[in-house]
Design a protein around this motif. Structure first.
Motif, short mmCIF file in Angstrom:
data_model
loop_
_atom_site.label_atom_id
_atom_site.label_comp_id
_atom_site.label_asym_id
_atom_site.label_seq_id
_atom_site.Cartn_x
_atom_site.Cartn_y
_atom_site.Cartn_z
N LEU A 56 0.80 -1.23 0.00
CA LEU A 56 0.00 0.00 0.00
C LEU A 56 0.83 1.27 0.00
O LEU A 56 0.51 2.21 -0.75
CB LEU A 56 -0.95 -0.02 1.21
CG LEU A 56 -1.76 1.25 1.47
CD1 LEU A 56 -2.70 1.53 0.31
CD2 LEU A 56 -2.53 1.14 2.77
N PRO A 57 1.90 1.39 0.81
CA PRO A 57 2.68 2.64 0.79
C PRO A 57 3.21 3.02 -0.59
O PRO A 57 3.41 4.20 -0.87
CB PRO A 57 3.83 2.35 1.77
CG PRO A 57 3.26 1.34 2.72
CD PRO A 57 2.39 0.46 1.86
N GLY A 169 -3.43 12.14 14.63
CA GLY A 169 -2.32 12.03 15.57
C GLY A 169 -2.65 11.13 16.74
O GLY A 169 -1.81 10.32 17.17
N LEU A 170 -3.87 11.23 17.27
CA LEU A 170 -4.28 10.38 18.38
C LEU A 170 -4.30 8.91 17.97
O LEU A 170 -3.80 8.03 18.69
CB LEU A 170 -5.65 10.81 18.88
CG LEU A 170 -6.30 9.94 19.98
CD1 LEU A 170 -5.42 9.96 21.23
CD2 LEU A 170 -7.70 10.44 20.28
N VAL A 171 -4.89 8.62 16.81
CA VAL A 171 -4.98 7.24 16.34
C VAL A 171 -3.59 6.65 16.11
O VAL A 171 -3.30 5.51 16.51
CB VAL A 171 -5.83 7.16 15.06
CG1 VAL A 171 -5.78 5.76 14.46
CG2 VAL A 171 -7.27 7.57 15.35
N VAL A 172 -2.71 7.42 15.47
CA VAL A 172 -1.36 6.94 15.20
C VAL A 172 -0.62 6.67 16.50
O VAL A 172 0.06 5.64 16.66
CB VAL A 172 -0.60 7.96 14.33
CG1 VAL A 172 0.88 7.61 14.25
CG2 VAL A 172 -1.19 8.01 12.93
N SER A 248 -1.66 5.00 7.33
CA SER A 248 -1.62 3.65 6.75
C SER A 248 -0.66 2.75 7.52
O SER A 248 -0.97 1.59 7.82
CB SER A 248 -1.19 3.73 5.28
OG SER A 248 -2.07 4.51 4.52
N ALA A 249 0.52 3.29 7.85
CA ALA A 249 1.50 2.50 8.59
C ALA A 249 0.95 2.12 9.96
O ALA A 249 1.14 0.98 10.42
CB ALA A 249 2.80 3.30 8.73
N ALA A 250 0.27 3.05 10.62
CA ALA A 250 -0.28 2.77 11.94
C ALA A 250 -1.37 1.70 11.88
O ALA A 250 -1.41 0.78 12.71
CB ALA A 250 -0.82 4.06 12.56
N LEU A 251 -2.26 1.82 10.90
CA LEU A 251 -3.35 0.85 10.78
C LEU A 251 -2.83 -0.53 10.38
O LEU A 251 -3.31 -1.55 10.88
CB LEU A 251 -4.38 1.35 9.77
CG LEU A 251 -5.12 2.64 10.16
CD1 LEU A 251 -6.07 3.06 9.04
CD2 LEU A 251 -5.89 2.47 11.46
N LEU A 252 -1.85 -0.57 9.48
CA LEU A 252 -1.25 -1.85 9.10
C LEU A 252 -0.54 -2.49 10.28
O LEU A 252 -0.60 -3.70 10.48
CB LEU A 252 -0.26 -1.64 7.95
CG LEU A 252 -0.86 -1.47 6.55
CD1 LEU A 252 0.22 -1.02 5.56
CD2 LEU A 252 -1.50 -2.76 6.07
#
Length: 426
Positions: A56-57, A169-172, A248-252
């Motif tokens: 994805l990235p 920012g909070l989610v990451v 994307s990186a955080a969710l992956l």
């Protein structure tokens, strides 16, 4: 000569450019970021992961290149065709009536679907148990507010942009602070591979829409000088690309590609997985609030194209009637009702894919027209339009089958309806 004088006067009074470039960019940036940091950011990453998996990235630079070419073409078209629907006007002038009707039909259908998708995302995040009728009501409410003259500009626009960035920012932070749960589903989505990268880029294209609010404004009071437009678009693309990559990186990391690909609410699912379920209502409400200005931005773009089409008599003349606030109330109402129907019948991910496919076809035609417009200009500008056209076609052809079939229906039906309204076929 008269046109040149008018353009010079418009540039002299455009936005806040006369007060200095920094202040001008400060007011232009939230205008474009307010459209880009939308539903594609909070929902589009999941279907993009379904297409590309862990690759994805790699789709982000590709879609950034495509959007940059489209934005450059849009800016050149707006400089030559002032007023509403610069892209459509350029297609009609340079390529002819039939391509212009293709472009207008796909643009309007894509923007209606985008309204529906964003409204559904607002409902699913802020009011998870609400029926689809609530999403339809949200669309109509925002349309009525816009018809009454509501515009979000200046400091208010920055508030919404900062709210979006705060949510991300909070989610990451939560996703990277907590190790992902053991026993994540193994394997990768079936679309994982090089071909899936273009499909993912096509889906992510939805998350980068909104640049036309800056590059091709419908009203002269929203126009900025060329240097402000250039730097505004560059900064907006850089910020949006960085945010998409980071989220994307955080969710992956937290969900894994298999679970993320199947998630309808990836941000909220990631919070649950990271033991942040107590923050779920806060994050959901913040996402819902952050997306309201996106609806207004989409409606602005829809108005711009539709008024240009109506000016050429391919839409009923009644749609051009304006209210006391100077807004086309019948046009807004028709768009709102159409989007409400889509919100009732179609899931947001499907509506988002259809909207992306339609708008990619529109921008392919717009870049083709820009290539003709720039034939006597600098070579690199003409080639960027060629590149934008090619990338838009490739991304559109990589979209899900249902999105391509829906776009094909629009391409066939749109010109037929325009011909019936105008009683002209060429």
């Amino acid at each position: 000569m008269g046109q040149q004088v008018a353009e010079q006067q418009a540039d002299a009074g455009a936005g806040a450019a006369a007060d200095g470039p920094r202040r001008a960019i400060g007011s232009a940036l939230p205008l474009v970021l307010g459209g880009m940091l939308g539903a594609g950011l909070f929902v589009g990453i999941a279907p993009a992961t379904l297409a590309a998996g862990r690759l994805l990235p790699l789709a982000v630079p590709l879609v950034l290149l495509a959007v940059a070419c489209c934005a450059l073409a849009s800016a050149h078209q707006s400089a030559s065709y002032r007023g509403p629907g610069a892209g459509y006007a350029c297609i009609r002038a340079r390529l002819g009536v039939l391509p212009a009707r293709f472009g207008a039909a796909t643009a309007l259908a894509g923007q209606v679907a985008a309204l529906a998708a964003v409204a559904e995302v607002i409902t699913q995040h802020a009011m998870p148990a609400a029926p689809p009728a609530i999403a339809a009501a949200i669309v109509l409410f925002v349309v009525l507010a816009a018809t009454a003259g509501l515009r979000i500009r200046g400091a208010a626009a920055w508030v919404w942009v900062l709210l979006t960035l705060a949510v991300v920012g909070l989610v990451v932070a939560v996703c990277f602070a907590i190790e992902p749960p053991a026993g994540l589903p193994a394997g990768a989505p079936r679309g994982d591979g090089a071909i899936g990268i273009t499909g993912a880029a096509g889906v992510l294209f939805f998350g980068f829409l909104g640049f036309e609010r800056l590059t091709a404004p419908a009203q002269e009071r929203d126009r900025y000088r060329g240097k402000v437009v250039k730097w505004g678009v560059i900064v907006a693309l850089a910020v949006t690309g960085a945010v998409v990559l980071l989220l994307s990186a955080a969710l992956l990391h937290q969900l894994g590609p298999a679970r993320l690909a199947l998630s309808g609410q990836p941000v909220l699912d990631a919070m649950d997985a990271a033991a942040g379920g107590s923050l779920r209502p806060l994050v959901g409400t913040a996402v819902g609030l952050a997306l309201f200005p996106v609806l207004l931005g989409i409606l602005e773009s829809l108005r711009s194209t539709a008024l240009a089409v109506q000016r050429d008599q391919d839409l009923p003349a009644a749609l051009g009637r304006t209210s006391r606030a100077g807004t086309p109330y019948l046009l807004d109402l028709c768009a709102g009702v159409a989007a409400a129907v889509v919100a009732l019948l179609v899931q947001p991910a499907a509506a988002m894919a259809f909207a992306s496919c339609c708008l990619l076809v529109h921008h392919a035609l717009a870049n083709a027209a820009a290539r003709v417009l720039l034939a006597d200009d600098q070579v690199w500008r003409m080639r960027s339009a060629c590149l934008g056209m090619g990338l838009a076609v490739i991304l559109a052809m990589s979209m899900p089958v249902h999105a391509m079939l829906g776009t094909l229906v629009v391409v066939i039906a749109g010109p037929l309806l325009a011909g019936l309204v105008s009683r002209r076929w060429s």
